[in-house]
Design a protein around this motif. Structure first.
Motif, PDB file in Angstrom:
ATOM      1  N   ASP A   3       0.814  -1.222   0.000  1.00  0.00           N
ATOM      2  CA  ASP A   3       0.000   0.000   0.000  1.00  0.00           C
ATOM      3  C   ASP A   3       0.841   1.263   0.000  1.00  0.00           C
ATOM      4  N   VAL A   4       1.851   1.334   0.877  1.00  0.00           N
ATOM      5  CA  VAL A   4       2.620   2.572   0.992  1.00  0.00           C
ATOM      6  C   VAL A   4       3.541   2.802  -0.199  1.00  0.00           C
ATOM      7  N   LEU A   5       3.630   1.832  -1.109  1.00  0.00           N
ATOM      8  CA  LEU A   5       4.437   2.000  -2.311  1.00  0.00           C
ATOM      9  C   LEU A   5       3.584   2.165  -3.559  1.00  0.00           C
ATOM     10  N   GLU A   6       2.253   2.211  -3.391  1.00  0.00           N
ATOM     11  CA  GLU A   6       1.382   2.292  -4.551  1.00  0.00           C
ATOM     12  C   GLU A   6       1.507   3.628  -5.259  1.00  0.00           C
ATOM     13  N   ASN A   7       1.702   4.702  -4.501  1.00  0.00           N
ATOM     14  CA  ASN A   7       1.847   6.025  -5.114  1.00  0.00           C
ATOM     15  C   ASN A   7       2.619   6.925  -4.163  1.00  0.00           C
ATOM     16  N   ALA A  10       0.779   8.006  -0.808  1.00  0.00           N
ATOM     17  CA  ALA A  10       0.746   6.985   0.238  1.00  0.00           C
ATOM     18  C   ALA A  10       2.101   6.868   0.924  1.00  0.00           C
ATOM     19  N   ALA A  11       3.176   6.935   0.129  1.00  0.00           N
ATOM     20  CA  ALA A  11       4.513   6.846   0.704  1.00  0.00           C
ATOM     21  C   ALA A  11       4.814   8.053   1.586  1.00  0.00           C
ATOM     22  N   THR A  12       4.393   9.243   1.141  1.00  0.00           N
ATOM     23  CA  THR A  12       4.635  10.449   1.942  1.00  0.00           C
ATOM     24  C   THR A  12       3.837  10.414   3.232  1.00  0.00           C
ATOM     25  N   ARG A  13       2.613   9.944   3.161  1.00  0.00           N
ATOM     26  CA  ARG A  13       1.776   9.806   4.366  1.00  0.00           C
ATOM     27  C   ARG A  13       2.474   8.909   5.389  1.00  0.00           C
ATOM     28  N   PHE A  14       3.039   7.800   4.922  1.00  0.00           N
ATOM     29  CA  PHE A  14       3.758   6.879   5.793  1.00  0.00           C
ATOM     30  C   PHE A  14       4.957   7.569   6.429  1.00  0.00           C
ATOM     31  N   ARG A  15       5.723   8.300   5.632  1.00  0.00           N
ATOM     32  CA  ARG A  15       6.922   8.959   6.145  1.00  0.00           C
ATOM     33  C   ARG A  15       6.576  10.056   7.145  1.00  0.00           C
ATOM     34  N   VAL A  16       5.505  10.819   6.873  1.00  0.00           N
ATOM     35  CA  VAL A  16       5.097  11.869   7.810  1.00  0.00           C
ATOM     36  C   VAL A  16       4.710  11.259   9.149  1.00  0.00           C
ATOM     37  N   LEU A  17       3.970  10.154   9.118  1.00  0.00           N
ATOM     38  CA  LEU A  17       3.557   9.513  10.365  1.00  0.00           C
ATOM     39  C   LEU A  17       4.772   8.989  11.130  1.00  0.00           C
ATOM     40  N   VAL A  18       5.746   8.445  10.432  1.00  0.00           N
ATOM     41  CA  VAL A  18       6.969   7.966  11.086  1.00  0.00           C
ATOM     42  C   VAL A  18       7.725   9.130  11.721  1.00  0.00           C
ATOM     43  N   LEU A  50      -4.294  12.619   9.018  1.00  0.00           N
ATOM     44  CA  LEU A  50      -3.948  11.571   9.980  1.00  0.00           C
ATOM     45  C   LEU A  50      -4.763  11.709  11.260  1.00  0.00           C
ATOM     46  N   VAL A  51      -5.001  12.949  11.678  1.00  0.00           N
ATOM     47  CA  VAL A  51      -5.847  13.183  12.849  1.00  0.00           C
ATOM     48  C   VAL A  51      -7.276  12.741  12.559  1.00  0.00           C
ATOM     49  N   ASP A  52      -7.795  13.115  11.385  1.00  0.00           N
ATOM     50  CA  ASP A  52      -9.162  12.740  11.008  1.00  0.00           C
ATOM     51  C   ASP A  52      -9.326  11.218  10.941  1.00  0.00           C
ATOM     52  N   ASP A  53      -8.259  10.526  10.545  1.00  0.00           N
ATOM     53  CA  ASP A  53      -8.320   9.067  10.419  1.00  0.00           C
ATOM     54  C   ASP A  53      -8.048   8.345  11.733  1.00  0.00           C
ATOM     55  N   GLY A  54      -7.771   9.110  12.782  1.00  0.00           N
ATOM     56  CA  GLY A  54      -7.555   8.492  14.090  1.00  0.00           C
ATOM     57  C   GLY A  54      -6.177   7.905  14.282  1.00  0.00           C
ATOM     58  N   GLY A  70      -2.394   4.271  15.039  1.00  0.00           N
ATOM     59  CA  GLY A  70      -1.314   4.767  14.180  1.00  0.00           C
ATOM     60  C   GLY A  70      -0.070   3.908  14.277  1.00  0.00           C
ATOM     61  N   VAL A  71       0.269   3.502  15.507  1.00  0.00           N
ATOM     62  CA  VAL A  71       1.430   2.625  15.703  1.00  0.00           C
ATOM     63  C   VAL A  71       1.217   1.303  14.981  1.00  0.00           C
ATOM     64  N   ASP A  72       0.016   0.747  15.123  1.00  0.00           N
ATOM     65  CA  ASP A  72      -0.284  -0.521  14.452  1.00  0.00           C
ATOM     66  C   ASP A  72      -0.156  -0.384  12.942  1.00  0.00           C
ATOM     67  N   TRP A  73      -0.632   0.744  12.405  1.00  0.00           N
ATOM     68  CA  TRP A  73      -0.575   0.953  10.948  1.00  0.00           C
ATOM     69  C   TRP A  73       0.869   1.088  10.472  1.00  0.00           C
ATOM     70  N   VAL A  74       1.677   1.842  11.228  1.00  0.00           N
ATOM     71  CA  VAL A  74       3.093   1.991  10.859  1.00  0.00           C
ATOM     72  C   VAL A  74       3.795   0.636  10.909  1.00  0.00           C
ATOM     73  N   PHE A  75       3.521  -0.121  11.979  1.00  0.00           N
ATOM     74  CA  PHE A  75       4.168  -1.421  12.125  1.00  0.00           C
ATOM     75  C   PHE A  75       3.790  -2.347  10.978  1.00  0.00           C
ATOM     76  N   GLN A  76       2.491  -2.414  10.642  1.00  0.00           N
ATOM     77  CA  GLN A  76       2.054  -3.290   9.572  1.00  0.00           C
ATOM     78  C   GLN A  76       2.613  -2.843   8.226  1.00  0.00           C
ATOM     79  N   SER A  77       2.624  -1.536   7.990  1.00  0.00           N
ATOM     80  CA  SER A  77       3.148  -1.022   6.727  1.00  0.00           C
ATOM     81  C   SER A  77       4.640  -1.295   6.599  1.00  0.00           C
ATOM     82  N   ALA A  78       5.374  -1.108   7.722  1.00  0.00           N
ATOM     83  CA  ALA A  78       6.812  -1.378   7.701  1.00  0.00           C
ATOM     84  C   ALA A  78       7.073  -2.860   7.447  1.00  0.00           C
ATOM     85  N   THR A  79       6.249  -3.720   8.045  1.00  0.00           N
ATOM     86  CA  THR A  79       6.385  -5.162   7.821  1.00  0.00           C
ATOM     87  C   THR A  79       6.132  -5.506   6.364  1.00  0.00           C
ATOM     88  N   ASP A  80       5.099  -4.892   5.774  1.00  0.00           N
ATOM     89  CA  ASP A  80       4.791  -5.139   4.364  1.00  0.00           C
ATOM     90  C   ASP A  80       5.923  -4.676   3.453  1.00  0.00           C
TER      91      ASP A  80
END
Length: 255
Positions: A3-7, A10-18, A50-54, A70-80
């Motif tokens: 998902d985080v590599l699709e566009n 998505a990749a920037t969203r992941f990096r901002v959250l990290v 990110l705030v709106d999405d919880g 958010g932690v769960d999403w980062v962890f799962q995305s990093a694992t993927d």
């Protein structure tokens, strides 16, 4: 595709959250913008989403904290992402890279060879088989030969890892020395996690293969068809089993 590599968004969203997770709770949008390579306005928009999405909660002016979701999403995305990288490295590039093998007979450059694993090491045999490659160098029997153009799957029965727990020093002496000696008999790889484990193995007449990264070493050995024993203190056994689970290795734990 992960998902985080699709566009790019998505990749920037992941990096901002990290970046928020790394800097929380005092978050400078300008610093994140510099780190990610976007404008401060864009960072502000990402944070609002990110705030709106919880995934992030706002605690005050310029103060944010990543939520459990958010932690769960980062962890799962990093694992993927890691799994995708492993796929690229092992499955995609593995077919074009050059690897080293031990020649079981005299080989000439450009020769098709059968590949097999013995004692955890790659061997190249003359002739075709289920798993083949093409030599990139010449080599005499017993020498190292370069191999590329891999095709097929090497026949391999993964090894098993036995994890034996011993008490930490504060809990008293190790009483299962005979069991440790019996479990390690004829096992090619024996690793130790913790000083108590090293001493217990030596008391059993066994010198450990390594006392560093015990779980990772045992997992690597099992992935190449070798059985292994890990002697670990009760304080370290969790890290050992985490490494074995991450490598999808078959193991059991005894005391």
């Amino acid at each position: 595709m992960v998902d985080v590599l699709e566009n790019k968004r998505a990749a920037t969203r992941f990096r901002v959250l990290v970046e928020i997770a790394e800097r929380q709770p005092a978050v400078s949008q300008g610093e994140i913008a510099d780190a990610v390579g976007v404008t401060s306005q864009a960072v502000s928009e990402y944070i609002r989403e990110l705030v709106d999405d919880g995934l992030v909660e706002k605690e005050g002016r310029s103060r944010y904290r990543v939520t459990k979701e958010g932690v769960d999403w980062v962890f799962q995305s990093a694992t993927d992402v890691r799994r995708f990288a492993d796929h690229v490295t092992d499955d995609v590039l593995g077919s074009v890279q050059e690897d080293a093998a031990i020649a079981t007979a005299d080989l000439e450059e450009g020769e098709t060879v059968t590949l097999s694993l013995s004692d955890g090491l790659l061997h190249a045999d003359p002739g075709g088989g289920d798993a083949t490659g093409v030599t990139t160098t010449s080599a005499a029997e017993g020498e190292v030969v370069g191999v590329t153009g891999f095709e097929g799957v090497i026949d391999l029965n993964p090894g098993h890892v036995s994890v034996i727990q011993v008490p930490p020093v504060r809990s008293g002496p190790v009483e299962n020395i005979d069991d440790i000696a019996a479990a390690c008999a004829d096992v090619p790889i024996v690793t130790a996690a913790g000083v108590e484990s090293v001493v217990a193995l030596r008391d059993a007449g066994i010198e450990p293969t390594t006392h560093f990264a015990a779980g990772e070493v045992a997992a690597a050995a099992a992935s190449r068809g070798l059985d292994a024993v890990v002697v670990a203190t009760q304080d370290t056994v969790g890290r050992v089993t985490d490494a074995l689970r991450d490598a999808s290795v078959d193991y059991d734990v005894t005391q």
